[in-house]
Design a protein around this motif. Structure first.
Motif, mmCIF file in Angstrom:
data_model
loop_
_atom_site.group_PDB
_atom_site.id
_atom_site.type_symbol
_atom_site.label_atom_id
_atom_site.label_comp_id
_atom_site.label_asym_id
_atom_site.label_seq_id
_atom_site.Cartn_x
_atom_site.Cartn_y
_atom_site.Cartn_z
ATOM 1 N N ARG A 13 105.011 74.400 -59.546
ATOM 2 C CA ARG A 13 105.672 75.557 -58.939
ATOM 3 C C ARG A 13 107.016 75.155 -58.369
ATOM 4 O O ARG A 13 108.010 75.851 -58.528
ATOM 5 N N PHE A 17 110.620 76.806 -59.249
ATOM 6 C CA PHE A 17 111.598 77.347 -58.298
ATOM 7 C C PHE A 17 112.969 76.747 -58.572
ATOM 8 O O PHE A 17 113.987 77.414 -58.491
ATOM 9 N N LYS A 69 115.997 81.812 -52.528
ATOM 10 C CA LYS A 69 114.837 82.670 -52.832
ATOM 11 C C LYS A 69 113.542 81.869 -52.968
ATOM 12 O O LYS A 69 112.732 82.108 -53.867
ATOM 13 N N LEU A 70 113.350 80.887 -52.076
ATOM 14 C CA LEU A 70 112.078 80.158 -52.076
ATOM 15 C C LEU A 70 111.090 80.939 -51.218
ATOM 16 O O LEU A 70 111.438 81.385 -50.135
ATOM 17 N N PRO A 71 109.854 81.117 -51.670
ATOM 18 C CA PRO A 71 108.877 81.841 -50.857
ATOM 19 C C PRO A 71 108.533 81.049 -49.587
ATOM 20 O O PRO A 71 108.237 79.851 -49.669
ATOM 21 N N THR A 72 108.609 81.727 -48.451
ATOM 22 C CA THR A 72 108.353 81.071 -47.168
ATOM 23 C C THR A 72 106.949 80.480 -47.134
ATOM 24 O O THR A 72 106.752 79.380 -46.624
ATOM 25 N N ALA A 73 105.973 81.225 -47.683
ATOM 26 C CA ALA A 73 104.581 80.771 -47.611
ATOM 27 C C ALA A 73 104.427 79.425 -48.315
ATOM 28 O O ALA A 73 103.732 78.534 -47.828
ATOM 29 N N TYR A 74 105.096 79.263 -49.452
ATOM 30 C CA TYR A 74 104.995 78.014 -50.203
ATOM 31 C C TYR A 74 105.510 76.846 -49.377
ATOM 32 O O TYR A 74 104.853 75.813 -49.240
#
Lengths: 269, 254
Positions: A13, A17, A69-74
């Motif tokens: 993942r 990204f 645009k990286l997902p915070t949760a990840y």
């Protein structure tokens, strides 16, 4: 075995990204590497009882992750994994350093607790910055940037290979682990069995390294890695690095948390 | 044209553990030939191929490519002439993206980046893999990996192509695709394979290895008619030369 698989998926993942296309991704890798290195040095340079003055530094990972645009949760999940390690480093501070700094209500807070907290905050800051750097740049590009900034070539190459063959090794391990599990009939494997499995993995890796080296020699490799890319360190990159350096400098000299606190204190009667 | 020539003179190879993998192997492969090297597991096919571009050094005898004997001094030239496609494409694809990987060889030859990229584009287009250029190798399927591995070698414009088990692990469609590709090449081709139908389709000439020695060397169709030879070397006729299993069963029922 599930953990090996989820580790591989997690890794993939991050790689995905890095292949996105945002303004942050298009920036020359060297600019991002330089800003991140400066960030890490500045964060590490604070006094060991600092906590509040460190908090404004979260702006760097937050802005980078948002623009990339990286997902915070990840990011949060992967940084959270490292918190126990940071805690282990700071764990004994409260025992050795029992001088009371201040009281929170009636609970005395010792200097040890503060320095322990400081270690954890720094770990979260630097790790998230490094993770986000890879997420918006890609590991190979980070290696290349480090090399062009002066890191020895051999080291850069080793890092490249490590990254490339980590995926192959994970696959290999997964297959061996599955084969072991299928023939263990639900019993947990004995230590000697696992040891020999790891030993064979090592030997196989060794053989593979030999074959890769042959494949490289067969393609005229003579000890130098040539790069196709021509760097593009333009005004955007200069502005990016300079902007962050100025901000880090200001945040290092002035405690933004305290200033904000004072402002709020003055505004409220 | 003589630089397309491959010649082995009484080649022998003994591995460090004492296993004699090859002995007294003599061959002469000329320009434009497509030659299959077949044999049972452990017959010495891979060992033979690894000698052709100096990955292994002969214990006895001599390897000549073109006008040069294979020595330390001629090695760079010979490695440019002989392009080697390894059995496991994961060993061959070690760069972060497909395009980086294909450009690796041309850049090592000292070509300027723009030209290296042009050559890589041509090679990838030829194997029908240009659309994969930005992918990392671990996201490719088996057939894609194989084709990219061939492109990495083609980008160096070799005169001689050496392929170790090109169709192993491929699905029927990918196998057909790859065979069509190999058929179109005008290079001298040396192919080691267990895929005897591929050998029938592509190679006019076949060398049979048995226990490290040349058991036979001749026209492919002739060799596959020799039942005694095939049995002795633990081989079978290609499926295309065996009777149709379905028709056979039907006839017996009737």
């Amino acid at each position: 075995m599930a953990s090996i698989e989820s580790m591989a998926a997690n890794f993939r993942r991050l790689d995905q990204f890095a292949r996105a296309d945002t303004a942050m991704h298009r920036l020359d890798a060297r600019a991002k590497v330089m800003a991140t290195l400066a960030f890490i040095v500045v964060v590490a340079s604070f006094d060991r009882y600092t906590v509040a003055a460190l908090l404004p530094f979260f702006i760097f990972p937050i802005v980078l992750a948002a623009l990339g645009k990286l997902p915070t949760a990840y990011v949060a999940r992967n940084v959270a994994v490292a918190i126990p390690f940071a805690l282990a480093i700071g764990l004994f501070n409260p025992l050795f350093d029992q001088q009371v700094l201040f009281k929170l209500g009636s609970i005395p807070i010792s200097a040890g607790w503060i320095s322990c907290l400081s270690i954890v905050v720094r770990a979260v800051l630097t790790l998230s910055a490094a993770l986000i750097l890879i997420g918006v740049t890609g590991f190979p590009a980070v290696c290349e940037a480090l090399e062009r900034l002066g890191m020895p070539k051999v080291l850069a190459m080793q890092m490249q290979f490590l990254y490339r063959y980590l995926f192959v090794l994970i696959e290999d391990t997964r297959r061996s682990a599955r084969a072991l599990e299928l023939r263990s009939c639900g019993r947990s494997p004995r230590l000697p069995t696992v040891a020999s499995l790891i030993g064979f993995l090592l030997l196989r890796t060794w053989q593979r390294a030999d074959r890769i080296h042959m494949a490289m020699l067969a393609r005229a490799y003579r000890g130098d890695f040539h790069s196709r890319k021509v760097g593009n360190f333009g005004s955007g990159e200069v502005a990016f690095v300079a902007g962050w350096l100025v901000l880090f400098g200001l945040l290092r000299v002035y405690d933004a948390s305290q200033l904000l606190g004072a402002l709020v204190g003055r505004a409220l009667p | 044209m003589s630089h397309h020539l491959v010649e082995l003179k009484r080649l022998g190879h003994v591995y460090p553990d004492g296993t004699a993998a090859l002995s007294e192997v003599s061959l002469r492969i000329t320009h434009g030939e497509c030659v299959a090297v077949i044999g049972a597991n452990g017959a010495g096919k891979s060992t033979l191929l690894l000698h052709l571009n100096g990955c292994l050094v002969a214990s006895s005898g001599e390897v000549r490519v073109g006008d040069f004997p294979l020595t330390r001094a001629t090695l760079p030239q010979i490695r440019r002439t002989v392009g080697m496609v390894f059995q496991d494409p994961d060993d061959q694809l070690f760069m972060p993206t497909v395009l980086d990987d294909v450009a690796f060889g041309p850049l090592n030859l000292g070509l300027p980046p723009a030209e290296a990229e042009e050559r890589s584009r041509d090679a990838l287009a030829l194997v029908g893999a240009w659309h994969l250029r930005d992918k990392p190798p671990y996201l490719l399927s088996g057939g894609e990996k194989k084709r990219v591995a061939i492109a990495t070698v083609l980008a160096m414009s070799p005169d001689i192509l050496v392929l170790d088990e090109p169709t192993s692990g491929l699905d029927p469609f990918a196998r057909r695709q790859l065979m069509a590709l190999l058929k179109d090449f005008r290079h001298t081709r040396i192919i080691a394979s267990h895929d005897l139908d591929l050998v029938m389709d592509l190679c006019e000439r076949t060398v049979v290895l048995h226990d490290g020695r040349v058991a036979a060397d001749g026209e492919t169709r002739e060799l596959f008619r020799d039942d005694a030879l095939l049995a002795q070397c633990r081989l079978e006729k290609p499926f295309s030369m065996q009777g149709c299993p379905v028709c056979g069963v039907v006839r017996r029922i009737a």
